[in-house]
Design a protein around this motif. Sequence first.
Motif, PDB file in Angstrom:
ATOM      1  N   PRO A 186       0.807  -1.224   0.000  1.00 49.54           N
ATOM      2  CA  PRO A 186       0.000   0.000   0.000  1.00 49.54           C
ATOM      3  C   PRO A 186       0.835   1.267   0.000  1.00 49.54           C
ATOM      4  O   PRO A 186       1.975   1.291   0.450  1.00 49.54           O
ATOM      5  CB  PRO A 186      -0.816  -0.127   1.295  1.00 49.54           C
ATOM      6  CG  PRO A 186       0.021  -0.989   2.175  1.00 49.54           C
ATOM      7  CD  PRO A 186       0.689  -1.976   1.260  1.00 49.54           C
ATOM      8  N   ASP A 187       0.232   2.330  -0.517  1.00 47.04           N
ATOM      9  CA  ASP A 187       0.846   3.651  -0.506  1.00 47.04           C
ATOM     10  C   ASP A 187      -0.256   4.696  -0.523  1.00 47.04           C
ATOM     11  O   ASP A 187      -1.438   4.377  -0.377  1.00 47.04           O
ATOM     12  CB  ASP A 187       1.816   3.823  -1.683  1.00 47.04           C
ATOM     13  CG  ASP A 187       1.165   3.589  -3.034  1.00 47.04           C
ATOM     14  OD1 ASP A 187      -0.073   3.765  -3.148  1.00 47.04           O
ATOM     15  OD2 ASP A 187       1.875   3.243  -3.990  1.00 47.04           O
ATOM     16  N   ALA A 188       0.107   5.958  -0.711  1.00 48.12           N
ATOM     17  CA  ALA A 188      -0.884   7.037  -0.667  1.00 48.12           C
ATOM     18  C   ALA A 188      -1.857   6.996  -1.832  1.00 48.12           C
ATOM     19  O   ALA A 188      -2.926   7.614  -1.775  1.00 48.12           O
ATOM     20  CB  ALA A 188      -0.172   8.397  -0.622  1.00 48.12           C
ATOM     21  N   ASN A 189      -1.514   6.279  -2.903  1.00 46.54           N
ATOM     22  CA  ASN A 189      -2.392   6.187  -4.073  1.00 46.54           C
ATOM     23  C   ASN A 189      -3.270   4.942  -4.073  1.00 46.54           C
ATOM     24  O   ASN A 189      -3.931   4.646  -5.072  1.00 46.54           O
ATOM     25  CB  ASN A 189      -1.542   6.204  -5.351  1.00 46.54           C
ATOM     26  CG  ASN A 189      -0.934   7.560  -5.619  1.00 46.54           C
ATOM     27  OD1 ASN A 189      -1.638   8.549  -5.763  1.00 46.54           O
ATOM     28  ND2 ASN A 189       0.399   7.610  -5.662  1.00 46.54           N
ATOM     29  N   TYR A 199      -3.516  16.591 -20.520  1.00 43.05           N
ATOM     30  CA  TYR A 199      -2.825  16.075 -19.337  1.00 43.05           C
ATOM     31  C   TYR A 199      -3.826  15.552 -18.313  1.00 43.05           C
ATOM     32  O   TYR A 199      -5.003  15.907 -18.316  1.00 43.05           O
ATOM     33  CB  TYR A 199      -1.950  17.156 -18.704  1.00 43.05           C
ATOM     34  CG  TYR A 199      -2.724  18.314 -18.102  1.00 43.05           C
ATOM     35  CD1 TYR A 199      -3.197  18.255 -16.791  1.00 43.05           C
ATOM     36  CD2 TYR A 199      -2.982  19.457 -18.850  1.00 43.05           C
ATOM     37  CE1 TYR A 199      -3.916  19.306 -16.236  1.00 43.05           C
ATOM     38  CE2 TYR A 199      -3.695  20.521 -18.310  1.00 43.05           C
ATOM     39  CZ  TYR A 199      -4.154  20.434 -17.002  1.00 43.05           C
ATOM     40  OH  TYR A 199      -4.872  21.480 -16.463  1.00 43.05           O
ATOM     41  N   LEU A 200      -3.318  14.689 -17.443  1.00 38.19           N
ATOM     42  CA  LEU A 200      -4.070  14.179 -16.300  1.00 38.19           C
ATOM     43  C   LEU A 200      -3.321  14.569 -15.036  1.00 38.19           C
ATOM     44  O   LEU A 200      -2.124  14.290 -14.902  1.00 38.19           O
ATOM     45  CB  LEU A 200      -4.198  12.654 -16.372  1.00 38.19           C
ATOM     46  CG  LEU A 200      -4.848  11.975 -15.159  1.00 38.19           C
ATOM     47  CD1 LEU A 200      -6.345  12.286 -15.114  1.00 38.19           C
ATOM     48  CD2 LEU A 200      -4.636  10.465 -15.202  1.00 38.19           C
ATOM     49  N   ALA A 201      -4.001  15.219 -14.115  1.00 37.33           N
ATOM     50  CA  ALA A 201      -3.424  15.586 -12.818  1.00 37.33           C
ATOM     51  C   ALA A 201      -4.253  14.932 -11.722  1.00 37.33           C
ATOM     52  O   ALA A 201      -5.487  14.845 -11.833  1.00 37.33           O
ATOM     53  CB  ALA A 201      -3.403  17.098 -12.637  1.00 37.33           C
ATOM     54  N   SER A 202      -3.611  14.469 -10.674  1.00 37.70           N
ATOM     55  CA  SER A 202      -4.342  13.786  -9.610  1.00 37.70           C
ATOM     56  C   SER A 202      -3.720  14.073  -8.249  1.00 37.70           C
ATOM     57  O   SER A 202      -2.528  14.346  -8.135  1.00 37.70           O
ATOM     58  CB  SER A 202      -4.372  12.270  -9.857  1.00 37.70           C
ATOM     59  OG  SER A 202      -3.066  11.727  -9.819  1.00 37.70           O
ATOM     60  N   VAL A 203      -4.575  13.993  -7.234  1.00 37.18           N
ATOM     61  CA  VAL A 203      -4.159  14.113  -5.839  1.00 37.18           C
ATOM     62  C   VAL A 203      -4.878  13.031  -5.059  1.00 37.18           C
ATOM     63  O   VAL A 203      -6.074  12.780  -5.275  1.00 37.18           O
ATOM     64  CB  VAL A 203      -4.508  15.498  -5.255  1.00 37.18           C
ATOM     65  CG1 VAL A 203      -4.099  15.575  -3.784  1.00 37.18           C
ATOM     66  CG2 VAL A 203      -3.836  16.609  -6.046  1.00 37.18           C
ATOM     67  N   ALA A 204      -4.172  12.353  -4.161  1.00 44.82           N
ATOM     68  CA  ALA A 204      -4.775  11.312  -3.337  1.00 44.82           C
ATOM     69  C   ALA A 204      -4.161  11.348  -1.949  1.00 44.82           C
ATOM     70  O   ALA A 204      -3.014  11.782  -1.774  1.00 44.82           O
ATOM     71  CB  ALA A 204      -4.574   9.934  -3.969  1.00 44.82           C
ATOM     72  N   GLY A 205      -4.920  10.905  -0.958  1.00 48.36           N
ATOM     73  CA  GLY A 205      -4.399  10.867   0.399  1.00 48.36           C
ATOM     74  C   GLY A 205      -5.254  10.006   1.299  1.00 48.36           C
ATOM     75  O   GLY A 205      -6.351   9.567   0.933  1.00 48.36           O
ATOM     76  N   TYR A 206      -4.752   9.757   2.489  1.00 49.08           N
ATOM     77  CA  TYR A 206      -5.484   8.936   3.460  1.00 49.08           C
ATOM     78  C   TYR A 206      -5.112   9.368   4.876  1.00 49.08           C
ATOM     79  O   TYR A 206      -4.082  10.021   5.112  1.00 49.08           O
ATOM     80  CB  TYR A 206      -5.155   7.445   3.280  1.00 49.08           C
ATOM     81  CG  TYR A 206      -3.744   7.087   3.708  1.00 49.08           C
ATOM     82  CD1 TYR A 206      -3.478   6.629   4.998  1.00 49.08           C
ATOM     83  CD2 TYR A 206      -2.673   7.216   2.832  1.00 49.08           C
ATOM     84  CE1 TYR A 206      -2.189   6.316   5.406  1.00 49.08           C
ATOM     85  CE2 TYR A 206      -1.384   6.910   3.225  1.00 49.08           C
ATOM     86  CZ  TYR A 206      -1.144   6.457   4.511  1.00 49.08           C
ATOM     87  OH  TYR A 206       0.136   6.163   4.909  1.00 49.08           O
ATOM     88  N   ALA A 227       0.686  13.659  -5.041  1.00 47.76           N
ATOM     89  CA  ALA A 227       0.253  14.451  -6.191  1.00 47.76           C
ATOM     90  C   ALA A 227       0.980  13.941  -7.428  1.00 47.76           C
ATOM     91  O   ALA A 227       2.193  13.683  -7.375  1.00 47.76           O
ATOM     92  CB  ALA A 227       0.536  15.929  -5.978  1.00 47.76           C
ATOM     93  N   SER A 228       0.246  13.776  -8.536  1.00 44.14           N
ATOM     94  CA  SER A 228       0.825  13.218  -9.763  1.00 44.14           C
ATOM     95  C   SER A 228       0.427  14.040 -10.972  1.00 44.14           C
ATOM     96  O   SER A 228      -0.620  14.696 -10.990  1.00 44.14           O
ATOM     97  CB  SER A 228       0.357  11.757  -9.969  1.00 44.14           C
ATOM     98  OG  SER A 228       0.664  10.953  -8.861  1.00 44.14           O
ATOM     99  N   TYR A 229       1.278  13.963 -12.010  1.00 37.59           N
ATOM    100  CA  TYR A 229       1.011  14.688 -13.256  1.00 37.59           C
ATOM    101  C   TYR A 229       1.435  13.818 -14.425  1.00 37.59           C
ATOM    102  O   TYR A 229       2.526  13.231 -14.423  1.00 37.59           O
ATOM    103  CB  TYR A 229       1.782  16.006 -13.283  1.00 37.59           C
ATOM    104  CG  TYR A 229       1.595  16.792 -14.566  1.00 37.59           C
ATOM    105  CD1 TYR A 229       0.438  17.533 -14.778  1.00 37.59           C
ATOM    106  CD2 TYR A 229       2.576  16.780 -15.561  1.00 37.59           C
ATOM    107  CE1 TYR A 229       0.261  18.252 -15.957  1.00 37.59           C
ATOM    108  CE2 TYR A 229       2.398  17.495 -16.736  1.00 37.59           C
ATOM    109  CZ  TYR A 229       1.235  18.228 -16.926  1.00 37.59           C
ATOM    110  OH  TYR A 229       1.061  18.934 -18.101  1.00 37.59           O
TER     111      TYR A 229
END
Length: 388
Positions: A60-63, A97-104, A83-85
Amino acid sequence: MRPTAFKLTAAILILVGIGQTAKTQTVDPINVVTTAVPFLRISPDARAAGMGDLAIATTPDANSSFWNLAKVPFNTSKGGISASYTPWLKDILNDVYLASVAGYYKFDEQQALSGSLRYFSLGNIQFTDNLGNDLNTFRPREFGIDVGYSRKLSDKSGIGVGLKYIYSNLAEGPAAGNNYKAASAVAGDLAYHYNGRNEQGQGWAFGAVLSNLGSKISYTDNADQKDYIPANLGLGTTYTRKFNEQNQIQFGIDINKLLVPTPPADPATPQQLADYRSKSVIGSWFSSFGDAPGGFSEEVKEFQVSLGAEYMYNNQFALRAGYFHEDKTKGNRRYFTMGVGIKYQSFGLDFSYLLPSGSGVDRNPLSNTLRFSLHFNFDGTGATTTGN
């Protein structure tokens, strides 16, 4: 407003959803399972992308909320964010483009709350009149917002449930005999994770995910033109081998299948097309098994396969490689990927690269795809870049 502008947007979506097909058109009949909002199936983070989109049962990770919500409470850190790009279709366009943010955040050792946002921009389109004079410009865009809750059932297994809102604005106003508007939908995810690794972190892990289970989506007021969203069944497993305290390798396989009806084979009758579009959402999930016009042999071709591996040194440096396979009659996305990951204390960086393939008209439009991800752990323990 000229219809060509909308056609351009549709062409971009086709490229996003099915990759390259040109070289197969004269060999085998193509019957691609298509959906609206295909951006929901683009790999949003660099770690998974470096392993050929392998992610259902990886550490597991933040994504994790993008791939398998049930993995989230198995993170060793109290919380994390990423955060990813991704510059998308770089060989064809320079402004997509695709930008994303994820967290827990973990409330305790048993349960966690997670969330994510992915935003997909399809660039800028200049509309013209029939004489070629410039009118207005339009920027097609889509996004999805997810919220999830995960809980351990035991020290080895866990489940997760999620809810998402999907927004898609591809065209506005009259075009090609229709009045187009922004569309939206809601969907849910169900996930299971089994962590069979021992105290040293060695062993098997398994995962199963039902994602994007939700309503149809429509870009017009015509009830007969509602489209399916990419409901998906994913199964995955990985094995982690620890050589010593500094060296380990993880490898595995993911198998995915869209829970969407297979379109009728060309040439389709009006009744066949009407039957295809009129299926209920729940009915379409079940009918996606066994409805391919070509029978069982075509059903097998609808499964997508991701193979990947990750070598880790001292929980600080990672090397990754992978392969993604899709049958040539179902989109023909086939590519090798590679990636690296580095970590310094609570910060981490991941990079991935999709290797070029083909040439000329057969060149894969996803060639040279790059992804970048930045990670941060709240308490400085564990490593979202490397998994936990």
